[in-house]
Design an enzyme around this catalytic site. Structure first.
Site, PDB file in Angstrom:
ATOM      1  N   PRO A 141       0.800  -1.228   0.000  1.00 58.15           N
ATOM      2  CA  PRO A 141       0.000   0.000   0.000  1.00 58.15           C
ATOM      3  C   PRO A 141       0.833   1.279   0.000  1.00 58.15           C
ATOM      4  CG  PRO A 141      -0.144  -1.152   2.112  1.00 58.15           C
ATOM      5  CD  PRO A 141       0.513  -2.081   1.145  1.00 58.15           C
ATOM      6  N   ASN A 142       0.336   2.225  -0.748  1.00 56.77           N
ATOM      7  CA  ASN A 142       0.867   3.595  -0.836  1.00 56.77           C
ATOM      8  C   ASN A 142       2.176   3.710  -1.624  1.00 56.77           C
ATOM      9  OD1 ASN A 142      -1.253   4.759   0.766  1.00 56.77           O
ATOM     10  ND2 ASN A 142      -0.302   3.733   2.524  1.00 56.77           N
TER      11      ASN A 142
ATOM     12  N   ARG B 120       5.013  11.000  -2.640  1.00 51.93           N
ATOM     13  CA  ARG B 120       4.715  10.673  -1.240  1.00 51.93           C
ATOM     14  C   ARG B 120       5.937  10.965  -0.358  1.00 51.93           C
ATOM     15  NH1 ARG B 120       4.702   4.564   1.209  1.00 51.93           N
ATOM     16  NH2 ARG B 120       3.908   5.121   3.257  1.00 51.93           N
TER      17      ARG B 120
ATOM     18  N   TYR C  70      10.977   8.893   1.329  1.00 53.09           N
ATOM     19  CA  TYR C  70      10.954   7.778   0.365  1.00 53.09           C
ATOM     20  C   TYR C  70      11.645   8.098  -0.964  1.00 53.09           C
ATOM     21  CZ  TYR C  70       7.620   6.008   3.767  1.00 53.09           C
ATOM     22  OH  TYR C  70       7.038   5.573   4.935  1.00 53.09           O
TER      23      TYR C  70
ATOM     24  N   ASN D 121       8.095  -5.382  -0.628  1.00 53.45           N
ATOM     25  CA  ASN D 121       7.983  -4.241   0.280  1.00 53.45           C
ATOM     26  C   ASN D 121       6.513  -4.178   0.664  1.00 53.45           C
ATOM     27  OD1 ASN D 121       7.736  -1.860   1.640  1.00 53.45           O
ATOM     28  ND2 ASN D 121       8.963  -0.647   0.195  1.00 53.45           N
TER      29      ASN D 121
ATOM     30  N   ALA E  84       2.918  -0.578   4.961  1.00 54.20           N
ATOM     31  CA  ALA E  84       2.509  -0.626   6.373  1.00 54.20           C
ATOM     32  C   ALA E  84       1.982  -1.996   6.792  1.00 54.20           C
ATOM     33  CB  ALA E  84       1.464   0.450   6.637  1.00 54.20           C
TER      34      ALA E  84
ATOM     35  N   HIS F  15       3.884  -4.225   9.366  1.00 56.74           N
ATOM     36  CA  HIS F  15       3.801  -4.103  10.822  1.00 56.74           C
ATOM     37  C   HIS F  15       2.505  -4.678  11.381  1.00 56.74           C
ATOM     38  CE1 HIS F  15       6.908  -1.378   9.526  1.00 56.74           C
ATOM     39  NE2 HIS F  15       6.020  -0.561   8.954  1.00 56.74           N
TER      40      HIS F  15
ATOM     41  N   ASP G 282       2.199 -15.537   6.454  1.00 54.81           N
ATOM     42  CA  ASP G 282       1.656 -16.899   6.320  1.00 54.81           C
ATOM     43  C   ASP G 282       1.663 -17.332   4.858  1.00 54.81           C
ATOM     44  OD1 ASP G 282       1.248 -17.555   8.930  1.00 54.81           O
ATOM     45  OD2 ASP G 282      -0.960 -17.456   8.871  1.00 54.81           O
TER      46      ASP G 282
ATOM     47  N   GLU H 266      12.744  -9.205   2.103  1.00 51.52           N
ATOM     48  CA  GLU H 266      11.910  -8.050   2.460  1.00 51.52           C
ATOM     49  C   GLU H 266      12.722  -6.763   2.276  1.00 51.52           C
ATOM     50  OE1 GLU H 266      11.233  -8.007   6.655  1.00 51.52           O
ATOM     51  OE2 GLU H 266       9.778  -6.376   6.579  1.00 51.52           O
TER      52      GLU H 266
ATOM     53  N   HIS I 294      12.626  -2.323   2.509  1.00 52.08           N
ATOM     54  CA  HIS I 294      11.989  -1.039   2.830  1.00 52.08           C
ATOM     55  C   HIS I 294      12.909   0.078   2.375  1.00 52.08           C
ATOM     56  CE1 HIS I 294       8.998  -3.089   5.183  1.00 52.08           C
ATOM     57  NE2 HIS I 294       9.976  -3.836   5.643  1.00 52.08           N
ATOM     58  N   LEU I 295      12.322   1.103   1.797  1.00 49.20           N
ATOM     59  CA  LEU I 295      13.125   2.243   1.363  1.00 49.20           C
ATOM     60  C   LEU I 295      13.712   2.982   2.560  1.00 49.20           C
ATOM     61  CD1 LEU I 295      10.462   3.331  -1.205  1.00 49.20           C
ATOM     62  CD2 LEU I 295      12.840   2.938  -1.865  1.00 49.20           C
ATOM     63  N   SER I 296      12.890   3.156   3.587  1.00 46.48           N
ATOM     64  CA  SER I 296      13.318   3.954   4.737  1.00 46.48           C
ATOM     65  C   SER I 296      13.931   3.055   5.810  1.00 46.48           C
ATOM     66  CB  SER I 296      12.120   4.710   5.310  1.00 46.48           C
ATOM     67  OG  SER I 296      11.178   3.797   5.848  1.00 46.48           O
TER      68      SER I 296
ATOM     69  N   ARG J 157      12.740   4.805  13.026  1.00 45.83           N
ATOM     70  CA  ARG J 157      11.642   5.763  12.882  1.00 45.83           C
ATOM     71  C   ARG J 157      10.715   5.570  14.085  1.00 45.83           C
ATOM     72  NH1 ARG J 157       9.093   5.332   7.041  1.00 45.83           N
ATOM     73  NH2 ARG J 157       7.973   7.162   7.859  1.00 45.83           N
TER      74      ARG J 157
ATOM     75  N   ARG K  97       7.210   0.916  13.669  1.00 45.99           N
ATOM     76  CA  ARG K  97       7.712   0.506  12.354  1.00 45.99           C
ATOM     77  C   ARG K  97       8.856  -0.506  12.464  1.00 45.99           C
ATOM     78  NH1 ARG K  97       5.478   3.969   8.270  1.00 45.99           N
ATOM     79  NH2 ARG K  97       4.972   5.966   9.209  1.00 45.99           N
TER      80      ARG K  97
HETATM   81  C1  DQA Z   1       8.030   1.320   3.961  1.00 50.36           C
HETATM   82  C2  DQA Z   1       8.051   1.551   5.462  1.00 50.36           C
HETATM   83  C3  DQA Z   1       6.682   1.330   6.078  1.00 50.36           C
HETATM   84  O1  DQA Z   1       6.742   1.568   7.480  1.00 50.36           O
HETATM   85  C4  DQA Z   1       5.684   2.296   5.467  1.00 50.36           C
HETATM   86  O2  DQA Z   1       4.423   2.051   6.008  1.00 50.36           O
HETATM   87  C5  DQA Z   1       5.683   2.239   3.988  1.00 50.36           C
HETATM   88  C6  DQA Z   1       6.950   2.154   3.278  1.00 50.36           C
HETATM   89  C7  DQA Z   1       9.368   1.676   3.295  1.00 50.36           C
HETATM   90  O3  DQA Z   1       9.588   1.263   2.162  1.00 50.36           O
HETATM   91  O4  DQA Z   1      10.198   2.361   3.894  1.00 50.36           O
HETATM   92  O5  DQA Z   1       4.642   2.325   3.360  1.00 50.36           O
HETATM   93  O6  DQA Z   1       7.781  -0.055   3.721  1.00 50.36           O
END
Ligand code: DQA
Length: 376
Positions: free
Chosen positions: A9-10, A17, A22, A73, A76, A79, A86, A97, A99-101, A106, A110
């Site tokens: 998502p997002n 964003r 990011y 990735n 959210a 978390h 599963d 896995e 994550h950009l950040s 943080r 997270r």
């Molecule tokens: C994220 C980190 C997550 O906490 C956040 O909800 C995202 C992006 C990242 O790529 O840093 O949507 O997965």
């Protein structure tokens, strides 16, 4: 190999964003980098993005019999979702896995990832580069899968061990990754090098060690503990624990040289694009001062640590330094600084035209030179 890259998502909003967190690249921009990178690795990718948990689960199920690896990735859902891990466990496809950040630094919520439990590794805080590193980790896993061992009691004192099949008691390369001792750089950056060494008939022990703020001298002590563990567990691991080549990249190259100045037991130390002159680090890399962070304070605040941390140029084991002439992350002045002090005690190879990461990529000319020095 064929890899499915899933974004949750997002992440469709990338580019607009919260770019300060990011980055400014769009998902489309990132996708073209993944395609190119996978091609360079002889691999192919499919991509999938959804804002819906169930759709992500369906995509994971759909990867059965299609993809050899998954990069995910989960946004959210990382978390909150139990159903996504599963699904990954259910299909049994090797997964990394991303994550950009830097989710570990943080908001505290997270730092919790349920997906980490079913992933080969979790890469975070490296921006878009993290996806490329994830592809590499999957490729390395396909060439030579590793088994995880603990060389000490602390959580971070782990190593990925790879042993070539059909070779009795092969020599071993113990690998120390770089990343300016920042906590989001991990041993996955040396996975491809490890896999290439296994193909050449060497065992590899790819180390995690103390990094992050105030991790000196723990970083050095961890590597020394790992070396003692390799020596005493050689038979059990199926390798020759008396023939160790210690290999460090960048900040890990500094650690390797520090150990070389304290130990005469190593067959060889290969320092790749090492940081050597720690006094040159403050101010050398724009934002932040990784040397003061590593040493727990500036030279004025921690003079004793700075003094004991300095390299002096008197290795007790044979040393090879390999450095690219076009390295802008760690200028080759660092290699020259050490060579000036150690003189004949070091074999120095300046690789014309090479940047910082080519020497740890075994598919490049610089990487092949490094493999040659380790296996010699
Ligand atoms: C994220 C980190 C997550 O906490 C956040 O909800 C995202 C992006 C990242 O790529 O840093 O949507 O997965």
């Amino acid at each position: 190999m064929h890899i499915l890259i899933i974004n949750g998502p997002n992440l469709n909003l990338l580019g607009t964003r919260e770019p300060e967190i990011y980055g400014s690249a769009t998902l489309r921009d990132l996708e073209s980098d993944w395609v190119r990178h996978a091609q360079d690795r002889g691999s192919s990718i499919d991509t999938f993005q959804s804002n819906h948990e169930g759709a992500i689960i369906d995509a994971i199920h759909g990867a059965r019999g299609v993809a050899d690896g998954i990069v995910i990735n989960p946004g959210a859902y990382t978390h909150t979702s139990r159903a996504i891990p599963d699904a990954i466990a259910g299909v049994g496809i090797p997964t990394v896995e991303v994550h950009l950040s830097d989710i570990m630094n943080r908001e505290p919520w997270r730092a919790i990832s349920h997906v980490a439990e079913v992933s080969l590794t979790t890469i975070h805080g490296r921006g878009a580069t993290g996806y490329l590193n994830a592809i590499d980790a999957l490729v390395a896993h396909t060439i030579a899968p590793a088994t995880l061992h603990h060389y000490g009691e602390e959580d971070h004192q782990v190593a990925d061990v790879r042993v070539p099949e059909g070779i009795e008691a092969p020599p071993v390369a113990v690998l120390i990754h770089g990343g300016y001792w920042r906590s989001y750089w991990k041993r996955d950056t040396l996975d491809l090098m490890a896999a290439a060494l296994v193909k050449e008939g060497m065992a590899t022990v790819n180390l995690e060690y103390a990094v992050g703020g105030d991790s000196y001298p723990a970083a050095i002590e961890d590597v020394e503990a790992a070396l003692a563990w390799v020596t005493s567990h050689g038979d059990e691991l199926g390798l020759d624990g008396s023939d160790i080549r210690l290999v460090g990249h960048s900040a890990g190259g500094y650690v390797a040289l520090k150990v070389a100045e304290r130990s005469a037991d190593l067959t060889r130390v290969v320092a790749i694009a090492p940081v050597t002159d720690i006094d040159a680090v403050p101010g050398q890399f724009g934002e932040g001062d990784p040397a003061s962070a590593f040493l727990g304070g500036t030279e004025a605040e921690r003079p004793d640590d700075w003094s004991s941390a300095r390299l002096v140029g008197t290795p007790q084991s044979p040393v090879v330094i390999v450095h690219g002439s076009e390295d802008t992350d760690v200028p080759d002045a660092h290699a020259r600084w050490y060579v000036e002090r150690a003189e004949d005690a070091v074999h120095f190879e300046d690789i014309e035209g090479s940047e910082h990461f080519a020497p740890i990529d075994p598919t490049t000319e610089a990487g092949a030179i490094v493999v040659g020095h380790i296996t010699a």
